[in-house]
Design an enzyme around this catalytic site. Structure first.
Site, PDB file in Angstrom:
ATOM      1  N   LYS A   1       0.847  -1.188   0.000  1.00 42.09           N
ATOM      2  CA  LYS A   1       0.000   0.000   0.000  1.00 42.09           C
ATOM      3  C   LYS A   1       0.885   1.241   0.000  1.00 42.09           C
ATOM      4  O   LYS A   1       1.893   1.283   0.704  1.00 42.09           O
ATOM      5  CB  LYS A   1      -0.924   0.014   1.229  1.00 42.09           C
ATOM      6  CG  LYS A   1      -1.809   1.248   1.339  1.00 42.09           C
ATOM      7  CD  LYS A   1      -2.668   1.201   2.598  1.00 42.09           C
ATOM      8  CE  LYS A   1      -3.525   2.455   2.718  1.00 42.09           C
ATOM      9  NZ  LYS A   1      -4.373   2.460   3.932  1.00 42.09           N
TER      10      LYS A   1
ATOM     11  N   GLU B   1      -7.672  11.773  13.660  1.00 44.22           N
ATOM     12  CA  GLU B   1      -6.699  10.747  14.039  1.00 44.22           C
ATOM     13  C   GLU B   1      -5.814  11.193  15.201  1.00 44.22           C
ATOM     14  O   GLU B   1      -5.305  12.304  15.217  1.00 44.22           O
ATOM     15  CB  GLU B   1      -5.826  10.391  12.837  1.00 44.22           C
ATOM     16  CG  GLU B   1      -6.610   9.790  11.690  1.00 44.22           C
ATOM     17  CD  GLU B   1      -5.716   9.449  10.518  1.00 44.22           C
ATOM     18  OE1 GLU B   1      -5.073   8.396  10.565  1.00 44.22           O
ATOM     19  OE2 GLU B   1      -5.677  10.237   9.555  1.00 44.22           O
TER      20      GLU B   1
ATOM     21  N   GLU C   1      -7.476  -2.928   4.189  1.00 44.83           N
ATOM     22  CA  GLU C   1      -6.630  -1.762   4.446  1.00 44.83           C
ATOM     23  C   GLU C   1      -6.693  -1.349   5.918  1.00 44.83           C
ATOM     24  O   GLU C   1      -5.687  -0.906   6.483  1.00 44.83           O
ATOM     25  CB  GLU C   1      -7.062  -0.604   3.543  1.00 44.83           C
ATOM     26  CG  GLU C   1      -6.769  -0.860   2.065  1.00 44.83           C
ATOM     27  CD  GLU C   1      -6.848   0.402   1.235  1.00 44.83           C
ATOM     28  OE1 GLU C   1      -7.056   1.485   1.818  1.00 44.83           O
ATOM     29  OE2 GLU C   1      -6.682   0.310   0.011  1.00 44.83           O
TER      30      GLU C   1
END
Length: 320
Positions: free
Chosen positions: A128, A177, A221
């Site tokens: 990724k 986050e 993911e």
């Protein structure tokens, strides 16, 4: 901290000496003019700091003292504090933000970059890579950071809102986050990866959320992030706890897959070691971490600049 005198009767994170700042996303990436006023690592201890915890307000003053100072320094700071507090109830006049135009920076080149990275996956260890792109907003008048903050605090209430100034420039934003929070021996991190829009109705919103919870691409993911954060915390923790399945974190305009991770910090380990191990998570950089960073450094057009953080200085136990 060995030479600091701390007078703080409140055993509450966010009171007392606190350090604010950040590190650049990639210190080896060539710096652009956009971030020229920010150094690779920059932290400040504010002279005056307001902290609000559970409805209680705390006002911290930090002063640098030298062997040449006397009690006149105390009198000067006292006057300044009284002046600051006397203006606490005043609201600044905020100008409207009138958008002039929106400019996408090299969109076709970015699309080609995505195509090139995908082609590289077949012959590399990469799983990724997260590529960023740049969007510039031009306004008719000078933008007040206070106006932007007011809008962010109103529209991004679930996010961590920040503004950090350096040499006249201001790095400002809001993010849902949190890399890691440390409170005593307890560590907390959040796995946030995999997203979908909010619905216009309750029924549509629930349908979209269920779609996200069962979408294999997003689940894979998300698991990349979970595995990486779990592995990093196991290096510095005696115990790591996390749920088996993600849940939904619903923001105003978007919903994410979310998995909280809790750990008990091993004695003698440093929070900075964990920060170094965690950043950037696969949600920001890619996987494997080092290979993804090197690929981003090689092909990405923009300089991502700094990432902001906060640290309470009581033995570096706080939140980043």
């Amino acid at each position: 901290m060995d030479t600091a005198l701390v007078f703080n009767k409140h055993n509450i994170n966010g009171t007392g000496p606190s350090m604010f700042g950040g590190f650049t996303f990639d210190p080896l990436k060539k710096k652009t003019d956009l971030w020229s006023k920010f150094s690779g690592a920059l932290f400040h201890i504010p002279k005056y700091m307001l902290t609000i915890v559970k409805g209680e307000a705390y006002f911290t003053t930090n002063v640098v003292c030298t062997q040449h100072d006397d009690m006149s320094l105390f009198d000067k700071v006292t006057r300044e504090r009284e002046d600051v507090l006397s203006k606490a109830g005043q609201k600044p006049a905020l100008a409207e933000l009138n958008l002039k135009d929106v400019i996408e920076i090299a969109p076709e080149a970015w699309k080609q970059t995505v195509t090139d990275v995908l082609a590289d996956f077949e012959n590399s260890e990469l799983k990724k890579v997260v590529l960023a792109r740049e969007l510039r907003l031009n306004f008719k008048d000078e933008v007040q950071s206070e106006s932007v903050l007011v809008n962010l605090l109103k529209n991004q209430q679930e996010s961590f809102t920040f503004a950090f100034e350096s040499n006249g420039d201001c790095f400002i934003g809001a993010s849902p986050e949190r890399l890691v929070k440390k409170d005593g021996s307890s560590l907390f991190s959040a796995c946030l990866a995999g997203s979908i829009a909010r619905g216009k109705t309750t029924e549509e919103d629930e349908k979209l959320g269920e779609e996200l919870l069962t979408d294999q691409k997003n689940l894979i993911e998300h698991q990349y992030v979970v595995d990486m954060i779990k592995g990093a915390m196991e290096e510095t923790c005696d115990e790591v706890l996390l749920p088996e399945q993600p849940v939904l974190m619903k923001m105003k305009y978007i919903q994410h897959l979310y998995t909280p991770v809790i750990g008990k910090n091993r004695e003698g380990t440093s929070l900075l070691h964990l920060v170094d191990r965690l950043h950037p998570t696969p949600a920001l950089g890619g996987l494997p971490k080092q290979a993804a960073i090197e690929k981003i450094r090689e092909i990405e057009l923009l300089d991502r600049g700094p990432l902001c953080s906060t640290c309470w200085l009581d033995g570096l136990s706080g939140k980043w």
